[in-house]
Design a protein around this motif. Structure first.
Motif, PDB file in Angstrom:
ATOM      1  N   ASN A   1      -2.516  -3.974  14.619  1.00  0.00           N
ATOM      2  CA  ASN A   1      -1.699  -4.915  13.865  1.00  0.00           C
ATOM      3  C   ASN A   1      -0.457  -4.217  13.327  1.00  0.00           C
ATOM      4  O   ASN A   1      -0.151  -4.268  12.149  1.00  0.00           O
ATOM      5  CB  ASN A   1      -2.522  -5.495  12.723  1.00  0.00           C
TER       6      ASN A   1
ATOM      7  N   TRP B   1      -0.954  -4.434  -2.708  1.00  0.00           N
ATOM      8  CA  TRP B   1      -1.165  -4.442  -1.252  1.00  0.00           C
ATOM      9  C   TRP B   1      -2.340  -3.543  -0.891  1.00  0.00           C
ATOM     10  O   TRP B   1      -3.156  -3.893  -0.034  1.00  0.00           O
ATOM     11  CB  TRP B   1       0.095  -3.964  -0.522  1.00  0.00           C
ATOM     12  N   ARG B   2      -2.454  -2.416  -1.560  1.00  0.00           N
ATOM     13  CA  ARG B   2      -3.534  -1.457  -1.304  1.00  0.00           C
ATOM     14  C   ARG B   2      -4.908  -2.110  -1.453  1.00  0.00           C
ATOM     15  O   ARG B   2      -5.729  -2.066  -0.532  1.00  0.00           O
ATOM     16  CB  ARG B   2      -3.408  -0.279  -2.269  1.00  0.00           C
TER      17      ARG B   2
ATOM     18  N   ARG C   1      -5.698  -5.061   0.875  1.00  0.00           N
ATOM     19  CA  ARG C   1      -6.019  -4.576   2.223  1.00  0.00           C
ATOM     20  C   ARG C   1      -7.399  -3.913   2.261  1.00  0.00           C
ATOM     21  O   ARG C   1      -8.159  -4.100   3.212  1.00  0.00           O
ATOM     22  CB  ARG C   1      -4.951  -3.600   2.704  1.00  0.00           C
TER      23      ARG C   1
ATOM     24  N   SER D   1      -9.630  -5.968   4.634  1.00  0.00           N
ATOM     25  CA  SER D   1      -9.619  -5.403   5.983  1.00  0.00           C
ATOM     26  C   SER D   1     -10.428  -4.120   6.112  1.00  0.00           C
ATOM     27  O   SER D   1     -11.277  -4.003   6.986  1.00  0.00           O
ATOM     28  CB  SER D   1      -8.166  -5.139   6.413  1.00  0.00           C
ATOM     29  N   VAL D   2     -10.158  -3.152   5.237  1.00  0.00           N
ATOM     30  CA  VAL D   2     -10.782  -1.835   5.386  1.00  0.00           C
ATOM     31  C   VAL D   2     -12.302  -1.900   5.264  1.00  0.00           C
ATOM     32  O   VAL D   2     -13.031  -1.369   6.113  1.00  0.00           O
ATOM     33  CB  VAL D   2     -10.209  -0.838   4.359  1.00  0.00           C
TER      34      VAL D   2
ATOM     35  N   THR E   1      -3.888   6.130   3.789  1.00  0.00           N
ATOM     36  CA  THR E   1      -3.442   6.323   5.167  1.00  0.00           C
ATOM     37  C   THR E   1      -2.549   7.536   5.318  1.00  0.00           C
ATOM     38  O   THR E   1      -2.772   8.391   6.185  1.00  0.00           O
ATOM     39  CB  THR E   1      -2.656   5.088   5.652  1.00  0.00           C
TER      40      THR E   1
ATOM     41  N   ASP F   1      -6.520  -0.844  11.305  1.00  0.00           N
ATOM     42  CA  ASP F   1      -6.901  -1.907  10.371  1.00  0.00           C
ATOM     43  C   ASP F   1      -8.125  -1.558   9.538  1.00  0.00           C
ATOM     44  O   ASP F   1      -8.727  -2.422   8.901  1.00  0.00           O
ATOM     45  CB  ASP F   1      -7.112  -3.237  11.106  1.00  0.00           C
TER      46      ASP F   1
ATOM     47  N   ALA G   1      -5.853   2.129   4.537  1.00  0.00           N
ATOM     48  CA  ALA G   1      -4.946   1.492   3.575  1.00  0.00           C
ATOM     49  C   ALA G   1      -4.270   2.546   2.722  1.00  0.00           C
ATOM     50  O   ALA G   1      -4.782   3.655   2.549  1.00  0.00           O
ATOM     51  CB  ALA G   1      -5.701   0.516   2.679  1.00  0.00           C
TER      52      ALA G   1
ATOM     53  N   GLU H   1       2.951  -0.738   2.247  1.00  0.00           N
ATOM     54  CA  GLU H   1       2.781  -1.148   3.631  1.00  0.00           C
ATOM     55  C   GLU H   1       3.652  -0.341   4.585  1.00  0.00           C
ATOM     56  O   GLU H   1       3.226   0.016   5.692  1.00  0.00           O
ATOM     57  CB  GLU H   1       3.085  -2.647   3.773  1.00  0.00           C
TER      58      GLU H   1
ATOM     59  N   HIS I   1       2.162   3.004   5.379  1.00  0.00           N
ATOM     60  CA  HIS I   1       1.037   2.846   6.307  1.00  0.00           C
ATOM     61  C   HIS I   1       1.544   2.787   7.751  1.00  0.00           C
ATOM     62  O   HIS I   1       1.083   3.538   8.615  1.00  0.00           O
ATOM     63  CB  HIS I   1       0.262   1.578   5.955  1.00  0.00           C
TER      64      HIS I   1
END
Length: 224
Positions: A3, A57-58, A61, A65-66, A166, A189, A192, A196, A199
């Motif tokens: 992604n 955002w961290r 995510r 996702s993580v 990341t 994905d 994190a 962003e 990353h």
């Protein structure tokens, strides 16, 4: 597919693909602890108390996702006969005297030392008895742990990197591993960090020479 932004222009002329033997592979889960890897931990609480949105955002995510992707990877790696290795960061003692000078203040601020709640691996990714855990006091795991010896004793040659952050602990450990001859994949994905752009830039740079960048779905296909 990963992604990553469509504008990511990877230069891979010297970064050849290497076959994956699941039984000689390890999932490396980096710093998924309450200290900085969970929205209920010290870092998230401190940011909220100060009215700051820097880490929004961290944590979005991490939880969106993580964590779910890492769970999928754990299940697949177990089924494939590979190894699960957790890397934690933090001091060994409450006064953090065993940590490098540039890490001590952060460990103290986060109450991140062995035995403290902040140091624990988050419940969503809780290790099993058969898993391996190594504690580091440095950014990269190879600098302050016996992870290289462990991986070689486990006969691992392919490493799949997940966790936080990341562009810091995940990337540094991944680079250290690549320099030691491991076939390293950053699972895009399942990682994190705070920003962003950091990353995506990390992924772009890593794939130029150090190793591969793949999505969770792509890794699952290789493990299957």
């Amino acid at each position: 597919m990963t992604n990553l932004p469509e504008t990511a222009d990877y230069v891979q002329a010297y970064n050849k693909d290497r076959p994956t033997d699941p039984k000689r592979s390890a999932l490396i889960i980096v710093d998924m602890q309450y200290a900085t890897g969970h929205r209920d931990g010290p870092l998230a609480k401190r940011m909220k108390e100060q009215g700051l949105t820097t880490t929004d955002w961290r944590f979005a995510r991490i939880h969106g996702s993580v964590i779910p992707n890492t769970r999928r990877l754990i299940d697949a790696m177990r089924a494939a006969g590979g190894q699960i290795v957790y890397v934690t960061v933090g001091a060994g003692q409450e006064n953090c005297c065993d940590a490098p000078p540039h890490m001590r203040e952060m460990f103290r601020d986060m109450d991140n030392y062995e035995g403290a709640t902040a140091h624990k691996i988050i419940e969503e990714l809780k290790p099993q008895k058969v898993d391996h855990i190594v504690r580091k006091t440095s950014i990269g795991a190879f600098a302050s742990t016996g992870i290289d010896h462990l991986l070689r004793m486990l006969d691992c040659e392919s490493l799949f990197m997940t966790g936080v952050s990341t562009n810091m602990c995940v990337e540094t450990t991944a680079r250290e591993a690549a320099d030691r001859g491991y076939a390293v994949t950053m699972v895009e994905d399942a990682c994190a960090t705070t920003h962003e752009d950091l990353h995506h830039n990390t992924m772009r740079n890593f794939q130029r020479l150090f190793g591969k960048v793949r999505s969770t779905d792509e890794v699952l296909e290789r493990l299957a």
